[in-house]
Design an enzyme around this catalytic site. Structure first.
Site, PDB file in Angstrom:
ATOM      1  N   TYR A  66       0.948  -1.281  -0.030  1.00 58.14           N
ATOM      2  CA  TYR A  66       0.073  -0.136  -0.104  1.00 58.14           C
ATOM      3  C   TYR A  66       0.792   1.341   0.070  1.00 58.14           C
ATOM      4  CZ  TYR A  66      -3.803  -3.269   1.400  1.00 58.14           C
ATOM      5  OH  TYR A  66      -4.663  -4.526   1.471  1.00 58.14           O
ATOM      6  N   PHE A 215     -12.961  -5.218   1.509  1.00 61.42           N
ATOM      7  CA  PHE A 215     -14.062  -4.673   0.654  1.00 61.42           C
ATOM      8  C   PHE A 215     -15.437  -4.904   1.567  1.00 61.42           C
ATOM      9  CE2 PHE A 215     -12.077  -4.428  -3.612  1.00 61.42           C
ATOM     10  CZ  PHE A 215     -11.118  -3.345  -3.401  1.00 61.42           C
ATOM     11  N   PHE A 220     -14.083   0.714  -3.242  1.00 64.96           N
ATOM     12  CA  PHE A 220     -13.741   1.862  -3.849  1.00 64.96           C
ATOM     13  C   PHE A 220     -15.276   2.618  -4.001  1.00 64.96           C
ATOM     14  CE2 PHE A 220      -9.476  -0.082  -4.255  1.00 64.96           C
ATOM     15  CZ  PHE A 220      -8.634   1.031  -3.978  1.00 64.96           C
ATOM     16  N   THR A 221     -16.149   1.811  -4.450  1.00 62.63           N
ATOM     17  CA  THR A 221     -17.292   2.207  -4.723  1.00 62.63           C
ATOM     18  C   THR A 221     -18.312   1.553  -3.582  1.00 62.63           C
ATOM     19  OG1 THR A 221     -16.885   2.032  -7.091  1.00 62.63           O
ATOM     20  CG2 THR A 221     -19.308   2.475  -6.270  1.00 62.63           C
ATOM     21  N   PRO A 222     -18.542   2.190  -2.553  1.00 61.77           N
ATOM     22  CA  PRO A 222     -19.172   1.722  -1.438  1.00 61.77           C
ATOM     23  C   PRO A 222     -20.746   1.258  -1.925  1.00 61.77           C
ATOM     24  CG  PRO A 222     -18.229   3.644  -0.707  1.00 61.77           C
ATOM     25  CD  PRO A 222     -17.881   3.584  -1.944  1.00 61.77           C
ATOM     26  N   LEU A 223     -21.002   0.135  -1.215  1.00 65.70           N
ATOM     27  CA  LEU A 223     -22.338  -0.685  -1.617  1.00 65.70           C
ATOM     28  C   LEU A 223     -23.690   0.284  -1.731  1.00 65.70           C
ATOM     29  CD1 LEU A 223     -22.044  -3.516   1.195  1.00 65.70           C
ATOM     30  CD2 LEU A 223     -22.132  -3.715  -1.469  1.00 65.70           C
TER      31      LEU A 223
HETATM   32  N1  LIG Z   1      -6.349  -8.788   0.503  1.00 66.98           N
HETATM   33  C1  LIG Z   1      -6.414  -8.185  -0.669  1.00 66.98           C
HETATM   34  O1  LIG Z   1      -6.267  -8.440  -1.817  1.00 66.98           O
HETATM   35  C2  LIG Z   1      -7.314  -6.673  -0.327  1.00 66.98           C
HETATM   36  C3  LIG Z   1      -7.882  -6.166  -1.183  1.00 66.98           C
HETATM   37  C4  LIG Z   1      -8.583  -5.034  -1.017  1.00 66.98           C
HETATM   38  C5  LIG Z   1      -8.377  -4.401   0.332  1.00 66.98           C
HETATM   39  N2  LIG Z   1      -8.059  -5.037   1.366  1.00 66.98           N
HETATM   40  C6  LIG Z   1      -7.851  -4.948   2.810  1.00 66.98           C
HETATM   41  O2  LIG Z   1      -9.306  -4.354   3.025  1.00 66.98           O
HETATM   42  C7  LIG Z   1      -9.497  -3.031   3.634  1.00 66.98           C
HETATM   43  C8  LIG Z   1     -11.024  -2.625   3.633  1.00 66.98           C
HETATM   44  O3  LIG Z   1     -11.287  -2.277   2.337  1.00 66.98           O
HETATM   45  P1  LIG Z   1     -11.318  -0.789   1.671  1.00 66.98           P
HETATM   46  O4  LIG Z   1     -11.039   0.122   2.680  1.00 66.98           O
HETATM   47  O5  LIG Z   1     -10.603  -0.686   0.348  1.00 66.98           O
HETATM   48  O6  LIG Z   1     -12.815  -0.849   1.168  1.00 66.98           O
HETATM   49  P2  LIG Z   1     -14.182  -0.880   2.375  1.00 66.98           P
HETATM   50  O7  LIG Z   1     -13.833  -0.556   3.771  1.00 66.98           O
HETATM   51  O8  LIG Z   1     -15.169  -1.749   1.678  1.00 66.98           O
HETATM   52  O9  LIG Z   1     -14.761   0.738   2.053  1.00 66.98           O
HETATM   53  C9  LIG Z   1     -14.098   1.874   2.012  1.00 66.98           C
HETATM   54  C10 LIG Z   1     -14.745   2.879   1.409  1.00 66.98           C
HETATM   55  O10 LIG Z   1     -16.067   3.092   2.327  1.00 66.98           O
HETATM   56  C11 LIG Z   1     -15.892   4.579   2.458  1.00 66.98           C
HETATM   57  N3  LIG Z   1     -16.838   4.654   3.725  1.00 66.98           N
HETATM   58  C12 LIG Z   1     -16.286   4.063   4.835  1.00 66.98           C
HETATM   59  N4  LIG Z   1     -17.204   4.128   5.973  1.00 66.98           N
HETATM   60  C13 LIG Z   1     -17.967   5.290   5.421  1.00 66.98           C
HETATM   61  C14 LIG Z   1     -19.369   5.806   5.883  1.00 66.98           C
HETATM   62  N5  LIG Z   1     -19.759   5.558   7.319  1.00 66.98           N
HETATM   63  N6  LIG Z   1     -19.761   6.515   5.080  1.00 66.98           N
HETATM   64  C15 LIG Z   1     -19.668   6.836   3.648  1.00 66.98           C
HETATM   65  N7  LIG Z   1     -18.541   6.112   3.175  1.00 66.98           N
HETATM   66  C16 LIG Z   1     -17.728   5.279   4.204  1.00 66.98           C
HETATM   67  C17 LIG Z   1     -14.535   5.254   2.420  1.00 66.98           C
HETATM   68  O11 LIG Z   1     -14.503   6.404   2.221  1.00 66.98           O
HETATM   69  P3  LIG Z   1     -14.151   7.637   3.151  1.00 66.98           P
HETATM   70  O12 LIG Z   1     -12.496   7.390   3.304  1.00 66.98           O
HETATM   71  O13 LIG Z   1     -14.672   8.827   2.729  1.00 66.98           O
HETATM   72  O14 LIG Z   1     -14.724   7.154   4.380  1.00 66.98           O
HETATM   73  C18 LIG Z   1     -14.066   4.418   1.330  1.00 66.98           C
HETATM   74  O15 LIG Z   1     -14.300   4.954   0.133  1.00 66.98           O
HETATM   75  C19 LIG Z   1      -8.547  -2.587   3.059  1.00 66.98           C
HETATM   76  O16 LIG Z   1      -8.220  -1.093   3.939  1.00 66.98           O
HETATM   77  C20 LIG Z   1      -7.330  -3.533   3.104  1.00 66.98           C
HETATM   78  O17 LIG Z   1      -6.648  -3.260   4.406  1.00 66.98           O
HETATM   79  C21 LIG Z   1      -7.414  -6.363   0.883  1.00 66.98           C
END
Ligand SMILES: NC(=O)c1ccc[n+]([C@@H]2O[C@H](COP(=O)([O-])OP(=O)(O)OC[C@H]3O[C@@H](n4cnc5c(N)ncnc54)[C@H](OP(=O)(O)O)[C@@H]3O)[C@@H](O)[C@H]2O)c1
Length: 301
Positions: A66, A215, A220-223
């Site tokens: 990252y 996710f 990147f595109t919240p649900l």
């Molecule tokens: N193993 C793998 O291959 C892999 C792949 C991808 C991810 N990951 C891990 O999974 C973790 C979680 O994934 P992720 O952070 O990409 O996606 P996520 O947790 O599904 O969603 C993050 C997104 O939700 C938004 N969000 C969060 N809380 C919100 C709220 N209360 N209201 C509105 N929007 C909100 C965030 O925007 P804001 O910043 O504006 O809140 C961000 O755009 C990553 O940090 C990483 O550690 C692992």
């Protein structure tokens, strides 16, 4: 630091010998755009990590890929020396190319290098949990994990890793790795709308192995889904809080790691994930990702 774990929704889970809050934090969103380079607001990113620990979260998910190296360095800058209760999980198996791609790097020499880089950037003697990241941007891909997983087991035997996991893995790869050495967690793409791993989650729960959905909010595109909005409106709660509460209800071995750059969103997510969902709520939410429902496509970065 680490004040309020008893009040976090979902309680705790034990990864091997490490007790963590089921409600964790994923660090990926705190790197720069496209998960490349530093964040625009470094002080804001450091403040998010401090808030994570202040709120009692004891499970942070990161990777040296990252940035690269950015989120690990931010974690160290914000939180080192780490509270005893905090456990940091990282991943090896991919590096970053100059265009922001995630080419695999799973040969033994690369894996050893990545483990040492994570130790250095997090400034620890032992990594709590290391996932072997498999597959590619399209998701898990079949193929033997033996050589790569055996390399990580060797590093574990050298005392550099406490516990191992697999990420972006097929059930067959999970079984193959477990025939070589124990794993404490599988981290795959899963959320309310994307439920390819339902069978795997239930099998892992039987075996005391955690399932860490990446996710959890859709990435990147919240649900967004009309049924999710309907249930959320009825409960008077933000839809993403309902999505997190659904994950915590789904199975006790699920450890969500929602990411956010925003302290306000972090607080909202913690508060909302503890929502009680009725049988009717659960039935409506379950229908979103059930077979036959419109598929939500995600790309794994
Ligand atoms: N193993 C793998 O291959 C892999 C792949 C991808 C991810 N990951 C891990 O999974 C973790 C979680 O994934 P992720 O952070 O990409 O996606 P996520 O947790 O599904 O969603 C993050 C997104 O939700 C938004 N969000 C969060 N809380 C919100 C709220 N209360 N209201 C509105 N929007 C909100 C965030 O925007 P804001 O910043 O504006 O809140 C961000 O755009 C990553 O940090 C990483 O550690 C692992």
């Amino acid at each position: 630091m680490g004040l309020a774990s008893a009040t976090l929704p979902g309680g705790t889970w034990t990864l091997g010998d490490l007790t963590v809050t089921r409600f964790g934090y994923g660090a990926m969103q705190l790197a720069g755009p496209g998960v490349m380079g530093p964040p625009a607001d470094r002080d804001g990113a450091l403040a998010v990590f401090r808030e994570v620990v202040e709120r009692g979260i004891t499970h942070i998910d990161t990777s040296d890929a990252y940035g690269p190296h950015i989120t690990n360095e931010l974690i160290r800058a914000a939180l080192h020396p780490y509270p005893d209760a905090l456990h940091i999980a990282t991943k090896v198996g991919a590096y970053r190319d100059e265009r922001g791609g995630w080419p695999p790097a799973r040969d033994p020499e690369s894996l050893r290098h990545q483990v040492h880089q994570n130790l250095k950037h997090l400034d620890v003697d032992v990594l709590d949990v290391v996932y072997l990241r498999l597959g590619n941007a399209a998701g898990p891909q079949p193929g033997s994990v033996a050589e790569a997983f055996e390399t990580l087991v060797e590093l574990q035997q050298q005392g550099l890793i406490r516990h191992l996991g697999l990420s972006n893995a097929t059930p067959e790869q999970v079984a193959e790795a477990r025939s070589i050495g124990p794993i404490v967690a599988v981290q795959n793409l899963y959320n309310l709308a994307y439920r390819h791993d339902d069978t795997l989650i239930d099998a892992l729960a039987q075996q005391g192995i955690a399932y860490v959905p990446f996710f959890p909010l859709g990435g990147f595109t919240p649900l967004q889904h009309s049924a999710l909005s309907t249930v959320a409106a009825r409960l008077g709660a933000p839809p993403l809080s309902v999505a997190l509460a659904w994950l915590l209800h789904r199975s006790p071995n699920i450890l969500p790691i929602p990411g956010t750059k925003s302290i306000a969103h972090l607080r909202e997510n913690i508060a909302g994930a503890g929502l009680t969902l009725s049988a009717d709520d659960l039935a409506e939410l379950d229908a979103i990702g059930s077979p036959g429902a419109a598929a939500t496509e995600h790309r794994v970065p």
